[in-house]
Scaffold this motif. Sequence first.
Motif, PDB file in Angstrom:
ATOM      1  N   GLU A   1       0.963  -1.246   0.009  1.00 40.09           N
ATOM      2  CA  GLU A   1       0.027   0.004   0.023  1.00 40.09           C
ATOM      3  C   GLU A   1       0.822   1.238  -0.048  1.00 40.09           C
ATOM      4  O   GLU A   1       0.473   2.222  -0.327  1.00 40.09           O
ATOM      5  CB  GLU A   1      -0.849  -0.035   1.342  1.00 40.09           C
ATOM      6  CG  GLU A   1      -2.003  -1.078   1.370  1.00 40.09           C
ATOM      7  CD  GLU A   1      -2.821  -0.951   2.500  1.00 40.09           C
ATOM      8  OE1 GLU A   1      -2.532  -0.068   3.343  1.00 40.09           O
ATOM      9  OE2 GLU A   1      -3.644  -1.855   2.669  1.00 40.09           O
ATOM     10  N   ARG A   2       2.165   1.247   0.436  1.00 36.89           N
ATOM     11  CA  ARG A   2       3.080   2.121   0.555  1.00 36.89           C
ATOM     12  C   ARG A   2       4.142   2.132  -0.498  1.00 36.89           C
ATOM     13  O   ARG A   2       5.297   2.848  -0.591  1.00 36.89           O
ATOM     14  CB  ARG A   2       3.709   2.244   1.779  1.00 36.89           C
ATOM     15  CG  ARG A   2       2.711   2.662   2.775  1.00 36.89           C
ATOM     16  CD  ARG A   2       3.025   2.158   4.176  1.00 36.89           C
ATOM     17  NE  ARG A   2       1.729   2.602   5.227  1.00 36.89           N
ATOM     18  CZ  ARG A   2       0.843   1.943   5.320  1.00 36.89           C
ATOM     19  NH1 ARG A   2       0.471   1.008   4.614  1.00 36.89           N
ATOM     20  NH2 ARG A   2      -0.161   2.451   6.064  1.00 36.89           N
ATOM     21  N   GLY A   3       3.871   1.057  -1.584  1.00 37.23           N
ATOM     22  CA  GLY A   3       4.968   1.060  -2.721  1.00 37.23           C
ATOM     23  C   GLY A   3       5.976   0.389  -2.461  1.00 37.23           C
ATOM     24  O   GLY A   3       6.993   0.470  -3.151  1.00 37.23           O
ATOM     25  N   HIS A   4       6.140  -0.580  -1.452  1.00 36.20           N
ATOM     26  CA  HIS A   4       7.390  -1.485  -1.049  1.00 36.20           C
ATOM     27  C   HIS A   4       6.924  -2.610  -1.010  1.00 36.20           C
ATOM     28  O   HIS A   4       5.779  -3.227  -0.975  1.00 36.20           O
ATOM     29  CB  HIS A   4       7.864  -0.903   0.291  1.00 36.20           C
ATOM     30  CG  HIS A   4       8.517   0.560   0.160  1.00 36.20           C
ATOM     31  ND1 HIS A   4       9.521   0.854  -0.137  1.00 36.20           N
ATOM     32  CD2 HIS A   4       7.914   1.896   0.518  1.00 36.20           C
ATOM     33  CE1 HIS A   4       9.904   2.144  -0.301  1.00 36.20           C
ATOM     34  NE2 HIS A   4       8.805   2.610   0.288  1.00 36.20           N
ATOM     35  N   SER A   5       7.868  -3.648  -0.514  1.00 40.54           N
ATOM     36  CA  SER A   5       7.499  -5.160  -0.405  1.00 40.54           C
ATOM     37  C   SER A   5       8.008  -5.409   1.018  1.00 40.54           C
ATOM     38  O   SER A   5       8.515  -4.770   1.719  1.00 40.54           O
ATOM     39  CB  SER A   5       8.667  -5.740  -1.101  1.00 40.54           C
ATOM     40  OG  SER A   5       9.912  -5.730  -0.787  1.00 40.54           O
ATOM     41  N   VAL A   6       7.350  -6.593   1.550  1.00 41.80           N
ATOM     42  CA  VAL A   6       7.659  -7.150   2.819  1.00 41.80           C
ATOM     43  C   VAL A   6       9.029  -7.243   2.976  1.00 41.80           C
ATOM     44  O   VAL A   6       9.504  -7.241   4.321  1.00 41.80           O
ATOM     45  CB  VAL A   6       7.032  -8.318   3.092  1.00 41.80           C
ATOM     46  CG1 VAL A   6       7.360  -9.513   2.313  1.00 41.80           C
ATOM     47  CG2 VAL A   6       6.793  -8.768   4.620  1.00 41.80           C
ATOM     48  N   LEU A   7       9.859  -7.457   2.121  1.00 42.39           N
ATOM     49  CA  LEU A   7      11.361  -7.584   2.262  1.00 42.39           C
ATOM     50  C   LEU A   7      11.985  -6.219   2.827  1.00 42.39           C
ATOM     51  O   LEU A   7      12.561  -6.051   3.527  1.00 42.39           O
ATOM     52  CB  LEU A   7      12.212  -8.168   1.087  1.00 42.39           C
ATOM     53  CG  LEU A   7      13.665  -8.505   1.354  1.00 42.39           C
ATOM     54  CD1 LEU A   7      14.109  -9.490   0.510  1.00 42.39           C
ATOM     55  CD2 LEU A   7      14.296  -7.087   0.789  1.00 42.39           C
ATOM     56  N   GLU A   8      11.521  -5.226   1.928  1.00 38.94           N
ATOM     57  CA  GLU A   8      11.963  -3.809   2.421  1.00 38.94           C
ATOM     58  C   GLU A   8      11.449  -3.407   3.500  1.00 38.94           C
ATOM     59  O   GLU A   8      12.023  -2.957   4.563  1.00 38.94           O
ATOM     60  CB  GLU A   8      11.517  -3.149   1.184  1.00 38.94           C
ATOM     61  CG  GLU A   8      12.234  -3.175  -0.211  1.00 38.94           C
ATOM     62  CD  GLU A   8      11.413  -2.383  -1.172  1.00 38.94           C
ATOM     63  OE1 GLU A   8      12.254  -1.802  -1.999  1.00 38.94           O
ATOM     64  OE2 GLU A   8      10.369  -2.225  -1.226  1.00 38.94           O
ATOM     65  N   LEU A   9      10.177  -3.888   4.175  1.00 39.78           N
ATOM     66  CA  LEU A   9       9.677  -3.608   5.215  1.00 39.78           C
ATOM     67  C   LEU A   9      10.433  -4.267   6.431  1.00 39.78           C
ATOM     68  O   LEU A   9      10.678  -3.697   7.634  1.00 39.78           O
ATOM     69  CB  LEU A   9       7.986  -4.110   5.579  1.00 39.78           C
ATOM     70  CG  LEU A   9       7.336  -3.796   6.799  1.00 39.78           C
ATOM     71  CD1 LEU A   9       7.479  -2.495   7.419  1.00 39.78           C
ATOM     72  CD2 LEU A   9       6.185  -4.427   6.695  1.00 39.78           C
ATOM     73  N   ALA A  10      11.188  -5.380   6.066  1.00 40.13           N
ATOM     74  CA  ALA A  10      11.612  -6.162   7.195  1.00 40.13           C
ATOM     75  C   ALA A  10      12.908  -5.521   7.478  1.00 40.13           C
ATOM     76  O   ALA A  10      13.292  -5.385   8.958  1.00 40.13           O
ATOM     77  CB  ALA A  10      12.008  -7.559   6.614  1.00 40.13           C
ATOM     78  N   PHE A  11      13.527  -4.935   6.790  1.00 37.13           N
ATOM     79  CA  PHE A  11      14.846  -4.034   7.065  1.00 37.13           C
ATOM     80  C   PHE A  11      14.522  -2.864   7.630  1.00 37.13           C
ATOM     81  O   PHE A  11      15.041  -2.165   8.677  1.00 37.13           O
ATOM     82  CB  PHE A  11      15.596  -3.898   5.694  1.00 37.13           C
ATOM     83  CG  PHE A  11      16.221  -4.998   5.296  1.00 37.13           C
ATOM     84  CD1 PHE A  11      17.500  -5.625   5.911  1.00 37.13           C
ATOM     85  CD2 PHE A  11      16.187  -5.636   4.100  1.00 37.13           C
ATOM     86  CE1 PHE A  11      18.194  -6.752   5.573  1.00 37.13           C
ATOM     87  CE2 PHE A  11      16.447  -6.754   3.667  1.00 37.13           C
ATOM     88  CZ  PHE A  11      17.729  -7.369   4.410  1.00 37.13           C
ATOM     89  N   ALA A  12      13.407  -2.074   7.151  1.00 32.08           N
ATOM     90  CA  ALA A  12      12.832  -0.558   7.497  1.00 32.08           C
ATOM     91  C   ALA A  12      12.588  -0.686   9.006  1.00 32.08           C
ATOM     92  O   ALA A  12      12.864   0.023   9.685  1.00 32.08           O
ATOM     93  CB  ALA A  12      11.903  -0.126   6.320  1.00 32.08           C
ATOM     94  N   TRP A  13      11.734  -1.649   9.173  1.00 33.35           N
ATOM     95  CA  TRP A  13      11.182  -1.943  10.472  1.00 33.35           C
ATOM     96  C   TRP A  13      12.637  -2.016  11.498  1.00 33.35           C
ATOM     97  O   TRP A  13      12.567  -1.406  12.834  1.00 33.35           O
ATOM     98  CB  TRP A  13      10.493  -3.103  10.622  1.00 33.35           C
ATOM     99  CG  TRP A  13       9.625  -3.153  12.089  1.00 33.35           C
ATOM    100  CD1 TRP A  13       8.426  -2.752  12.612  1.00 33.35           C
ATOM    101  CD2 TRP A  13      10.093  -4.144  12.994  1.00 33.35           C
ATOM    102  NE1 TRP A  13       8.280  -2.989  13.716  1.00 33.35           N
ATOM    103  CE2 TRP A  13       9.121  -4.048  14.069  1.00 33.35           C
ATOM    104  CE3 TRP A  13      11.100  -5.001  13.443  1.00 33.35           C
ATOM    105  CZ2 TRP A  13       9.261  -4.622  15.338  1.00 33.35           C
ATOM    106  CZ3 TRP A  13      11.401  -5.608  14.563  1.00 33.35           C
ATOM    107  CH2 TRP A  13      10.416  -5.578  15.615  1.00 33.35           C
ATOM    108  N   LEU A  14      13.258  -2.778  11.382  1.00 32.72           N
ATOM    109  CA  LEU A  14      14.600  -3.023  12.323  1.00 32.72           C
ATOM    110  C   LEU A  14      15.366  -1.708  12.262  1.00 32.72           C
ATOM    111  O   LEU A  14      15.760  -1.477  13.455  1.00 32.72           O
ATOM    112  CB  LEU A  14      15.415  -3.919  11.811  1.00 32.72           C
ATOM    113  CG  LEU A  14      14.933  -5.421  11.885  1.00 32.72           C
ATOM    114  CD1 LEU A  14      15.910  -6.597  11.001  1.00 32.72           C
ATOM    115  CD2 LEU A  14      15.051  -5.861  13.423  1.00 32.72           C
ATOM    116  N   LEU A  15      15.702  -0.973  11.117  1.00 31.40           N
ATOM    117  CA  LEU A  15      16.425   0.213  11.206  1.00 31.40           C
ATOM    118  C   LEU A  15      15.647   1.473  11.555  1.00 31.40           C
ATOM    119  O   LEU A  15      16.578   2.408  11.934  1.00 31.40           O
ATOM    120  CB  LEU A  15      17.004   0.423   9.774  1.00 31.40           C
ATOM    121  CG  LEU A  15      17.857  -0.546   9.238  1.00 31.40           C
ATOM    122  CD1 LEU A  15      18.101  -0.313   7.668  1.00 31.40           C
ATOM    123  CD2 LEU A  15      19.471  -0.417   9.803  1.00 31.40           C
ATOM    124  N   ALA A  16      14.385   1.089  12.094  1.00 28.90           N
ATOM    125  CA  ALA A  16      13.657   2.469  12.405  1.00 28.90           C
ATOM    126  C   ALA A  16      13.950   2.387  14.048  1.00 28.90           C
ATOM    127  O   ALA A  16      13.502   3.247  14.729  1.00 28.90           O
ATOM    128  CB  ALA A  16      12.086   2.330  12.369  1.00 28.90           C
TER     129      ALA A  16
END
Length: 339
Positions: free
Chosen positions: A257-272
């Motif tokens: 819904e935000r133009g990304h994949s679950v793989l990208e979310l996995a990294f972004a969630w950790l790096l947040a």
Amino acid sequence: MKYRHLGNSGLEVSEIGLGANSFGMPGRRDRPESEAIVHSAIDHGINFIDTSNVYASGLSEEYIGHALKGRRDEMLIGTKFGSMRRQGPNNFGGSRNFVMRSVEESLSRLQTDYIDVYMIHRPDPRMPIEETLRALDDLVRDGKVRYTAGCNFEAWRLVNAEWTNRKNGFVGLTSSQFAYSMMTRAAEEEMIPACRELGLSVVPYLPLAAGMLSGKVNASGSAPEGTRLSIETGMGDRWITPRNIELVGLLDGWARERGHSVLELAFAWLLAEPIVATVIAGASSPEQIATNAAAAEWVLSADERAEVTAILDANPPDGAGDYYSAAGYFREETQEAPR
């Protein structure tokens, strides 16, 4: 690529690190493939590679040493000691004898005269941690090791180790490496608060839950051939469940819904999480390096991370397990004869 300090040290590591546990493993990465992956990592700004003296019985370190010929100053090497390399007394653990032997063997395989970050792969409960830490302090003073870290520590052991360092004036640990992902969050209860209090960075391994968060497992539960979930049946049995497939679907929908994949979310969630320094991720090809590196470009707001965490809280995964990996041989009687 962006960089963060490792703990309170001056060492700057890339937000995405390269995990090399597949280098040299049968059916995984051979030497040319490993070299291509390492070079691609450097080209994409990744400056930290994570290995161990036991990965592929030392071949991982050998392949890294070969790949970094002429490029040593472009990559920080983190390697580990302490796990069993062979059966028999004095062949694993945290004794001064084993630490000093292990570092020389790793330096030889890596074809270097120093290790950037030397990690205790697992704490040795058979002996006081002071012996291990004193040996590491000597290695830093000798210039063979530049920084030290812990891996697979329980929170209380990490606190005890750093207290021992400070009491004795030893060089302090920079970080703690353990399993941490959207599907493995046990460390949030004690380990991550301990790291905050001590000023240590968090270095997550298995950030994609062995590939479950890569988005490659289809709705029927089949993992692509050649992936860790298909090769290691224990990993597949642990992670590929109807509940986990449903959770990944929810996370993937949120990301798309935000133009990304679950793989990208996995990294972004950790790096947040600011305490995270570098996320250790393996790669099967140079193309996957590019995908992992690009994932670090998505920066979640505090509200977005909280929204994702609420999804996780409402849908607890199967097989999350502990954040650390303990070795059974530390609890067993040492075998006198090699086998």
